[in-house]
Design a protein around this motif. Structure first.
Motif, PDB file in Angstrom:
ATOM      1  N   GLU A 321      40.781  30.344  65.191  1.00 48.53           N
ATOM      2  CA  GLU A 321      42.173  30.370  64.740  1.00 48.53           C
ATOM      3  C   GLU A 321      43.039  29.307  65.410  1.00 48.53           C
ATOM      4  O   GLU A 321      43.913  28.719  64.780  1.00 48.53           O
ATOM      5  CB  GLU A 321      42.780  31.750  64.991  1.00 48.53           C
ATOM      6  CG  GLU A 321      42.251  32.788  64.039  1.00 48.53           C
ATOM      7  CD  GLU A 321      43.126  34.030  63.952  1.00 48.53           C
ATOM      8  OE1 GLU A 321      44.114  34.120  64.712  1.00 48.53           O
ATOM      9  OE2 GLU A 321      42.810  34.899  63.117  1.00 48.53           O
ATOM     10  N   ALA A 325      45.071  26.622  63.292  1.00 49.93           N
ATOM     11  CA  ALA A 325      46.538  26.594  63.383  1.00 49.93           C
ATOM     12  C   ALA A 325      47.009  25.180  63.733  1.00 49.93           C
ATOM     13  O   ALA A 325      47.955  24.659  63.132  1.00 49.93           O
ATOM     14  CB  ALA A 325      47.025  27.591  64.429  1.00 49.93           C
ATOM     15  N   ASP A 331      47.119  29.597  57.641  1.00 50.06           N
ATOM     16  CA  ASP A 331      47.727  30.564  56.712  1.00 50.06           C
ATOM     17  C   ASP A 331      47.150  30.521  55.299  1.00 50.06           C
ATOM     18  O   ASP A 331      47.281  31.480  54.561  1.00 50.06           O
ATOM     19  CB  ASP A 331      49.244  30.310  56.601  1.00 50.06           C
ATOM     20  CG  ASP A 331      49.926  30.608  57.915  1.00 50.06           C
ATOM     21  OD1 ASP A 331      49.293  31.265  58.757  1.00 50.06           O
ATOM     22  OD2 ASP A 331      51.071  30.155  58.094  1.00 50.06           O
ATOM     23  N   TYR A 332      46.577  29.409  54.905  1.00 50.74           N
ATOM     24  CA  TYR A 332      46.138  29.325  53.503  1.00 50.74           C
ATOM     25  C   TYR A 332      44.646  29.008  53.346  1.00 50.74           C
ATOM     26  O   TYR A 332      44.163  28.809  52.228  1.00 50.74           O
ATOM     27  CB  TYR A 332      46.991  28.305  52.723  1.00 50.74           C
ATOM     28  CG  TYR A 332      46.888  26.864  53.200  1.00 50.74           C
ATOM     29  CD1 TYR A 332      45.794  26.080  52.872  1.00 50.74           C
ATOM     30  CD2 TYR A 332      47.907  26.271  53.943  1.00 50.74           C
ATOM     31  CE1 TYR A 332      45.691  24.766  53.287  1.00 50.74           C
ATOM     32  CE2 TYR A 332      47.821  24.955  54.370  1.00 50.74           C
ATOM     33  CZ  TYR A 332      46.715  24.207  54.040  1.00 50.74           C
ATOM     34  OH  TYR A 332      46.620  22.909  54.457  1.00 50.74           O
TER      35      TYR A 332
END
Ligand code: HEM
Length: 347
Positions: A321, A325, A331-332
């Protein structure tokens, strides 16, 4: 993983089932080795000027990839940006000799790589450069600022698509002391110029903590003058169009692109952004280049090459993550990769 490499040239049974690819896709420097399933940062350098086969074609024979049919359009974009925003070129005091060194090294290399398009005649310290694709015809004297219409870094930057970055040892640290950057991936040359390698890379997750920044510094310090190396980096573009310039300077122009693309679930337009970076120790001054050529391809194009489609989805979904990020797609990534893996016509 099974590779579906095409032959270098000539007919082959495989080509019958292969999708028709654009020249751009065939020349794309695919950023992952065939057998890679999980990506982590590393000092992933390799000798340059070595052609590399991919599932769709080949890249890497020369230090500069002029860009085929796209060359004129990329250079028009580059020149427009430089004319509008002189701050894209930053040269720290004392770096002008390294910029001349850079210019001469690259013009010689270009003339040797593309002899039918690019020519350099030499007579002592007098040079005559011709670029038949862009119509440049320029005589200059090495080291004589008045013999060029602009500084030597800008002259080179107006001839080739690469962003140009120079690193020198200063006060014991390797510093980014000169740059011409029009296609930065969400950073700014004005902000970063003058920083040390450690300062630049501190915000990147894991890099300094895992010792990669110091290994990268060691590599740069030991780089011999007679060998050229390269590295490939990748991310998704911060813009949902094939716009190369996503520098922080232009943030108001592209900042809403990805939110709009995510809202519309327009995943085919999402751009994979690939950077080929070349490290050259310049022969006269010892400065080191970190020149970046940026390529982009849409998920729509990636989906046409099954080996790329499957590998990209695996790598992106597996990425921890913090790295996802930092690269901006945490997020997508799941809906985007689901679209990539789904068949033709999936929404
Ligand atoms: C072998 C040498 C190097 C390695 C392994 C390396 C590695 C990295 C990595 C992993 C990132 C994060 C990029 C991403 O995930 O998309 C990064 C960012 C960056 N690197 Fe390097 N790098 C090297 C050399 C250099 C040099 C010599 C310079 C400067 C002249 C430089 C300037 C930058 C800049 C400006 C960024 C963007 C930082 C930001 O997002 O604000 N790198 N580098």
């Amino acid at each position: 993983m099974t590779s579906t490499r095409p032959p270098a040239s000539g007919a082959h049974p495989e080509t019958a089932t292969r999708p028709v690819l654009h020249g751009h896709t065939a020349r794309l420097p695919w950023p992952f080795p065939d057998d890679l399933d999980a990506f982590r940062y590393s000092v992933n350098v390799e000798p340059a000027r070595v052609p590399r086969r991919t599932a769709a074609g080949e890249w890497g024979a020369h230090i500069v990839d002029l860009g085929g049919e796209e060359y004129g359009a990329i250079m028009a974009d580059r020149r427009r940006i430089l004319d509008a925003d002189p701050c894209r070129v930053r040269i720290m005091p004392g770096m002008l000799p390294a910029c001349w060194d850079l210019l001469l090294y690259y013009l010689r290399d270009l003339a040797a790589s593309y002899p039918h398009v690019l020519e350099l005649d030499e007579d002592g310290d007098r040079f005559h450069w011709r670029n038949h694709a862009l119509g440049t015809d320029q005589r200059f004297v090495l080291g004589d600022a008045g013999s060029l219409p602009c500084d030597p870094m800008t002259f080179l930057g107006r001839e080739i698509p690469d962003d140009l970055l120079l690193v020198k040892e200063r006060d014991g640290a390797l510093s980014f002391d000169a740059g011409l950057v029009t296609f930065a991936a969400a950073w700014s040359v004005s902000f970063d110029v003058g920083m040390t390698m450690a300062e630049i890379h501190n915000p990147v997750p894991r890099l300094t903590h895992e010792g990669i920044t110091s290994r990268a510094e060691q590599f740069l310090r030991r780089l011999p003058a007679d060998q050229v190396y390269r590295r490939v980096n990748w991310t998704f573009s911060a813009s949902g169009s094939r716009r190369l310039d996503v520098s922080l300077e232009e943030l108001p122009d592209w900042g809403t692109d990805i939110p709009a693309l995510v809202r519309d679930r327009d995943w085919g337009r999402l751009q994979l952004r690939i950077e080929v970076e070349h490290f050259v120790r310049l022969p006269m001054t010892g400065a080191v280049t970190f020149n970046i050529r940026t390529h982009m391809t849409s998920l729509e194009q990636v989906r046409r090459v099954p080996a790329w489609r499957d590998q990209l989805a695996r790598v992106v979904l597996e990425l921890p993550e913090d790295l996802a990020a930092y690269k901006g797609f945490l997020d997508y990534r799941e809906p985007a990769m689901a679209w990539l893996l789904a068949g033709e016509g999936a929404a």
